[in-house]
Motif scaffolding. Structure first.
Motif, short mmCIF file in Angstrom:
data_model
loop_
_atom_site.label_atom_id
_atom_site.label_comp_id
_atom_site.label_asym_id
_atom_site.label_seq_id
_atom_site.Cartn_x
_atom_site.Cartn_y
_atom_site.Cartn_z
N TYR A 118 5.46 -6.97 3.12
CA TYR A 118 4.61 -6.18 4.02
C TYR A 118 3.20 -5.97 3.45
O TYR A 118 2.36 -5.38 4.09
N PHE A 136 -2.40 -6.13 0.10
CA PHE A 136 -3.34 -5.90 -1.01
C PHE A 136 -3.62 -7.22 -1.71
O PHE A 136 -2.79 -8.14 -1.69
N GLY A 192 -3.79 -1.50 -7.66
CA GLY A 192 -3.43 -2.92 -7.61
C GLY A 192 -3.05 -3.39 -6.24
O GLY A 192 -3.37 -2.75 -5.24
N GLY A 193 -2.29 -4.50 -6.28
CA GLY A 193 -1.55 -5.05 -7.38
C GLY A 193 -0.71 -4.03 -8.15
O GLY A 193 -0.41 -2.96 -7.68
N GLU A 226 -1.51 3.26 -11.33
CA GLU A 226 -0.42 2.97 -10.38
C GLU A 226 0.69 2.23 -11.12
O GLU A 226 0.41 1.29 -11.87
N ASN A 285 4.66 0.48 -10.94
CA ASN A 285 5.82 0.01 -10.19
C ASN A 285 7.09 0.48 -10.93
O ASN A 285 7.12 0.47 -12.15
N GLN A 317 8.50 4.22 -2.65
CA GLN A 317 8.68 3.86 -1.22
C GLN A 317 9.87 4.56 -0.57
O GLN A 317 9.76 5.07 0.53
N ARG A 373 11.95 -4.67 -1.72
CA ARG A 373 11.52 -4.19 -3.03
C ARG A 373 12.44 -4.73 -4.12
O ARG A 373 13.61 -5.02 -3.88
N ASP A 404 4.75 7.37 -3.91
CA ASP A 404 4.48 6.79 -2.58
C ASP A 404 5.77 6.76 -1.77
O ASP A 404 6.86 6.51 -2.32
N TYR A 459 3.07 6.77 3.76
CA TYR A 459 2.39 5.78 4.61
C TYR A 459 3.33 5.26 5.69
O TYR A 459 4.48 4.94 5.42
N MET A 460 2.77 5.14 6.89
CA MET A 460 3.53 4.52 7.97
C MET A 460 3.52 3.00 7.73
O MET A 460 2.45 2.43 7.47
N THR A 491 2.90 -0.57 8.03
CA THR A 491 1.99 -1.30 8.91
C THR A 491 2.29 -2.80 8.81
O THR A 491 2.23 -3.36 7.72
N TYR A 494 0.89 -5.79 8.90
CA TYR A 494 -0.36 -6.58 8.93
C TYR A 494 -0.04 -8.02 9.32
O TYR A 494 0.89 -8.63 8.77
C1 LIG Z 1 -0.85 -1.06 -4.68
S1 LIG Z 1 0.62 -0.38 -4.08
C2 LIG Z 1 1.30 0.70 -5.37
C3 LIG Z 1 1.77 0.17 -6.72
C4 LIG Z 1 2.69 -1.00 -6.84
N1 LIG Z 1 2.00 -2.18 -6.46
C5 LIG Z 1 3.98 -0.90 -6.09
O1 LIG Z 1 4.05 -1.37 -4.97
O2 LIG Z 1 4.92 -0.38 -6.66
C6 LIG Z 1 -0.01 0.86 -3.01
C7 LIG Z 1 0.91 1.47 -1.98
O3 LIG Z 1 0.52 1.10 -0.66
C8 LIG Z 1 1.60 1.24 0.23
N2 LIG Z 1 1.63 0.06 1.11
C9 LIG Z 1 1.42 -1.23 0.79
N3 LIG Z 1 1.50 -2.01 1.89
C10 LIG Z 1 1.80 -1.21 2.95
C11 LIG Z 1 2.04 -1.43 4.35
N4 LIG Z 1 1.98 -2.63 4.91
N5 LIG Z 1 2.29 -0.34 5.13
C12 LIG Z 1 2.34 0.89 4.59
N6 LIG Z 1 2.15 1.15 3.28
C13 LIG Z 1 1.88 0.11 2.46
C14 LIG Z 1 2.85 1.37 -0.61
O4 LIG Z 1 3.34 2.68 -0.52
C15 LIG Z 1 2.36 1.08 -2.02
O5 LIG Z 1 3.06 1.82 -3.00
#
Ligand SMILES: C[S@@+](CC[C@H](N)C(=O)[O-])C[C@H]1O[C@@H](n2cnc3c(N)ncnc32)[C@H](O)[C@@H]1O
Ligand code: SF4
Length: 367
Positions: free
Chosen positions: A18, A21, A60-61, A93, A95, A120, A132, A157, A188-189, A191, A193
């Motif tokens: 999903y 980034f 990130g990433g 950030e 993981n 998440q 995940r 998150d 976060y909802m 999304t 993309y």
């Molecule tokens: C850069 S990531 C955080 C750190 C690490 N990359 C991870 O995923 O564990 C930023 C956050 O954006 C949220 N995120 C990423 N893609 C998303 C999407 N398509 N819809 C909603 N939230 C999203 C997730 O909650 C994610 O933890």
């Protein structure tokens, strides 16, 4: 004055279906080293700007893919070359499959005081659906080790609106989140993309995300539940215990100047917004030949600045000064009648229902 610094680390262990980034799945120490050296060179391009960093954010990433020594190395470099306040907010950030007690202890020793963990969900079915690579136990262990190492300012998150997720599932998640000793939750909802695998699956009908009504119920549940647990809703997707709002992110929403370095990072300095190339190798090549890796640059006019204030300010629960949109009296009334906007003591803010339609509403309120 530039007060915030964002550092993008574009590496991940896996690419979640999903995620849009900028990140690639590279596990190569040499490339990591080269990237860190390049980041330092890029930082030096801004040595003569009017800077006093109050926050540093490693995003990130997956910044936690790096050995903490690289993070420390960059922080020491920044302290040596830039003005920085005495106790800056420094976020990394993380993981849930990466850092453990020893890593957090090192981070803590060198001044990292905020950790944002990509949990998440604590439910196996959601984690599977999201693709995940970690378990609920990994998440619990990460929180536990982080606290043990003495970093208490933790964000988790949360993603909602996942296929087959029920309100009961969400409530169970919220129960676990709020049972932990954490200070902040970003919800976060999901999304879909278009350019992501999830986006394609949804578009082609192989995946059905919850309906708008279900999403609205979920968002309301999050708002009510977190309020009952003393998490203050301060931005569209962010809740914090008192005194723990994310200073760095508030800089974005409150129009404070910030520098972003690394692949795809954005900056906002002297009324100019600019962003860097998304290509790692292009980035490394440009910076190492003494050229800023800028992909686009845009000067914000008075009108743009006003629009920014409206757009960013309406993401905050405190809303905006009504004067900013005083010429939109009819539209404001209409939105109020639809329970999308509220008008309180000369401030205008979105309602929970309005937040869910924020992109649409904000676009209507801009000049
Ligand atoms: C850069 S990531 C955080 C750190 C690490 N990359 C991870 O995923 O564990 C930023 C956050 O954006 C949220 N995120 C990423 N893609 C998303 C999407 N398509 N819809 C909603 N939230 C999203 C997730 O909650 C994610 O933890
Ligand atoms: S969600 Fe996080 S771990 Fe997954 S691909 Fe995106 S940045 Fe990497």
């Amino acid at each position: 004055m530039v007060k915030g610094l964002y550092i993008h680390i574009p590496f991940c262990n896996i690419k979640c279906p999903y995620c849009d980034f900028t990140s690639i799945t590279i596990n190569n120490e040499e490339i990591y080293k080269k990237y860190i050296e390049t980041l330092k060179k890029e930082l030096l391009f801004y040595k003569n700007e009017n800077i006093n960093f109050e926050t540093i954010y490693f995003g990130g990433g997956t910044p936690s893919i790096l050995n903490p020594k690289y993070i420390i190395d960059i922080i020491n470099f920044i302290k040596k070359n830039f003005k920085i306040v005495k106790n800056p907010e420094i976020t990394v950030e993380v993981n849930p499959k990466t850092y453990r007690f020893e890593d957090f202890s090192i981070l803590k020793e060198f001044g990292i005081n905020r950790v944002s963990i990509g949990v998440q969900s604590f439910l196996v079915k959601n984690l599977k659906m999201l693709g995940r690579n970690h378990t609920p136990e990994d998440c619990l262990k990460t929180v536990e080790d982080c606290l043990k190492a003495g970093i208490e300012n933790i964000n988790l998150d949360l993603i909602f609106g996942i296929q087959n997720q029920t309100l009961e599932d969400l409530e169970e998640d919220l129960k676990i989140y709020t049972s932990l000793d954490i200070k902040h939750i970003s919800a976060y909802m999901l999304t879909p993309y278009e350019e992501t695998p999830l986006g394609q699956l949804v578009k082609n009908g192989y995946f059905n995300l919850p309906s708008d009504e279900e999403i609205e119920d979920m968002y309301k549940l999050i708002i009510d539940y977190l309020k009952s647990k003393n998490f203050y809703h301060y931005e569209l997707s962010n809740w914090a215990k008192e005194g723990y709002q994310c200073k760095h992110n508030l800089f974005y929403w409150e129009n404070v100047q910030f520098l972003g370095v690394g692949v795809s990072a954005w900056s906002y300095i002297n009324n100019v917004r600019f962003g860097s190339t998304k290509n790692l190798f292009d980035y490394i090549e440009k910076v190492n030949s003494g050229v800023k890796p800028i992909l686009f640059k845009e000067f914000l006019t008075e009108k743009d600045l006003k629009n920014e204030k409206i757009m960013l300010g309406l993401r905050l629960t405190k809303g905006i000064d009504k004067n900013l949109i005083q010429d939109k009296e009819n539209l404001i009334k209409l939105l109020q009648n639809e329970n999308l906007l509220e008008d309180k003591k000369n401030r205008v803010r979105l309602t929970p229902k309005g937040f869910l339609l924020s992109n649409y509403i904000i676009s209507k309120l801009l000049d």
